[in-house]
Design an enzyme around this catalytic site. Structure first.
Site, PDB file in Angstrom:
ATOM      1  CG  HIS A  37      -2.120  -0.930   0.990  1.00 20.22           C
ATOM      2  ND1 HIS A  37      -3.420  -0.469   0.891  1.00 20.22           N
ATOM      3  CD2 HIS A  37      -2.184  -2.274   0.841  1.00 20.22           C
ATOM      4  CE1 HIS A  37      -4.230  -1.491   0.688  1.00 20.22           C
ATOM      5  NE2 HIS A  37      -3.502  -2.607   0.662  1.00 20.22           N
ATOM      6  CB  VAL A  46       0.042   5.124  -3.432  1.00 21.60           C
ATOM      7  CG1 VAL A  46      -0.448   6.561  -3.628  1.00 21.60           C
ATOM      8  CG2 VAL A  46      -1.137   4.162  -3.450  1.00 21.60           C
ATOM      9  CG  ASP A  69       6.411   8.071  -1.099  1.00 21.22           C
ATOM     10  OD1 ASP A  69       5.674   7.149  -0.652  1.00 21.22           O
ATOM     11  OD2 ASP A  69       5.950   9.110  -1.601  1.00 21.22           O
ATOM     12  CD  GLU A  86      -0.252   7.428   0.188  1.00 17.36           C
ATOM     13  OE1 GLU A  86       0.012   6.234   0.457  1.00 17.36           O
ATOM     14  OE2 GLU A  86       0.556   8.188  -0.367  1.00 17.36           O
ATOM     15  CG  ASP A 128       0.907 -21.640   3.912  1.00 16.75           C
ATOM     16  OD1 ASP A 128      -0.100 -21.054   3.444  1.00 16.75           O
ATOM     17  OD2 ASP A 128       0.824 -22.435   4.860  1.00 16.75           O
TER      18      ASP A 128
END
Length: 340
Positions: free
Chosen positions: A59, A63, A67, A82, A263
């Site tokens: 996530h 986007v 950073d 965000e 897994d």
């Protein structure tokens, strides 16, 4: 007793320690070792945080690149960051990132911490079977927008072509879409993220026995969690034996004792149509994607290796969208918002 040379002693101390206006930080600190220790201790205390850390990598990096923008509560543009995106519902692990940052100080970016922590969580939750190296040196962005996150992140209600198109924009293949989806072997989801599958079973048919068991458990969870939008475990493997039996779950080839393990059990569940998200189910509708899932269901080692390689690629997505990059003092706010 030998006379101590005060000047030399101070010089040695300053060579050993990195001194700054904000405090004193060990220059020789083992960055990745510190992250690994904190992640392992946190998972032992709260197993759910491991899945949260792996999700946090996707996530963040999807986007504007890797950073650390997903960590921000405040930017020079405001507080609608965000974190507040609909697609980021249930995002977690922020407190652990803060803890790690407090131990590493101002020489390590928040973006690097996110990537390292996700890597170490994957290694721990897979019992060491998923192990990979990632470079350091990322910088923290100063732009974070809820609207951008909702526009860029793939949604749980996407059709297969929408998923393919979304991944292609980041130069990720259809197979890498299938590979990363395997992370749904761990973690939890809010009811609102898969309610559509319960409401409309003709568009994305869900196994009826699984649906009935799920509906019953959701009602129980609404009461125990005291919310109309409770969370459910992503993987039927992690549900109770009664739930599995009521759902008609075939455990052949699945280590049901490995609750919470990262897994290939996701592929067993998906090919039995016992998964929560429409975005998981729709991969069954494509011949190539279905074939990839069958291959990973039958070859755990291949999935472990391919997942590791795809996470490396994800962790290398370059930062974009900001005019300025920095190493934040506090991962939740830009340095400008802290008065630095």
């Amino acid at each position: 007793m030998a006379k101590v040379n005060t000047g030399a002693a101070l010089l040695s101390l300053c060579l050993l320690l990195a001194c700054s206006a904000g405090g004193t930080t060990a220059a020789y600190v083992d960055v990745e070792g510190t992250v690994r220790t904190e992640v392992e201790n946190a998972i032992k205390s709260n197993p759910g945080v491991g899945a949260a850390l792996i999700r946090l990598v996707f996530h963040d990096c999807w986007v504007n690149g890797c950073d650390g923008s997903v960590l921000l509560d405040q930017t020079p543009s405001g507080s609608n960051t965000e974190k507040k995106a609909i697609n980021n519902i249930g995002l977690d692990g922020f407190g652990l990132v803060d803890t790690i940052k407090s131990k590493l100080g101002n020489s390590v970016s928040c973006a690097d911490i996110v990537v390292f922590a996700g890597r170490d969580a994957a290694r721990y939750l897979s019992g060491g079977k998923i192990a990979y190296s990632v470079p350091s040196g990322r910088k923290d962005g100063i732009v974070s927008s809820a609207a951008a996150a909702d526009a860029i992140l793939p949604q749980s209600t996407f059709e297969f072509q929408q998923l393919k198109d979304n991944f292609a924009k980041k130069n990720f293949t259809q197979e890498e879409l299938v590979i990363l989806s395997g992370a749904h072997s761990i973690g939890v989801s809010h009811l609102s993220s898969f309610q559509d599958r319960l409401n409309d079973t003709t568009a994305t048919p869900i196994n009826d026995s699984y649906k009935q068991a799920l509906v019953a458990d959701i009602e129980a969870q609404k009461n125990s969690q005291n919310t109309q939008d409770p969370i459910e475990k992503n993987n039927i493997r992690d549900m109770s034996l009664k739930f599995q039996n009521d759902s008609g779950y075939d455990t052949t080839g699945v280590n049901t004792a490995a609750k919470g393990a990262l897994d290939n059990s996701y592929y067993h569940a998906n090919l039995q149509n016992r998964v929560l998200f429409k975005s998981d189910w729709v991969m069954r509708t494509d011949i190539k994607a279905g074939g990839d899932m069958a291959e990973y269901m039958n070859n755990a080692t291949k999935w472990n290796n391919d997942f590791a390689a795809t996470m490396v690629k994800l962790s290398k997505l370059p930062a974009e969208g900001s005019t300025h990059y920095e190493i934040r003092k506090n991962c939740r706010v830009t340095n400008q918002n802290q008065g630095f």
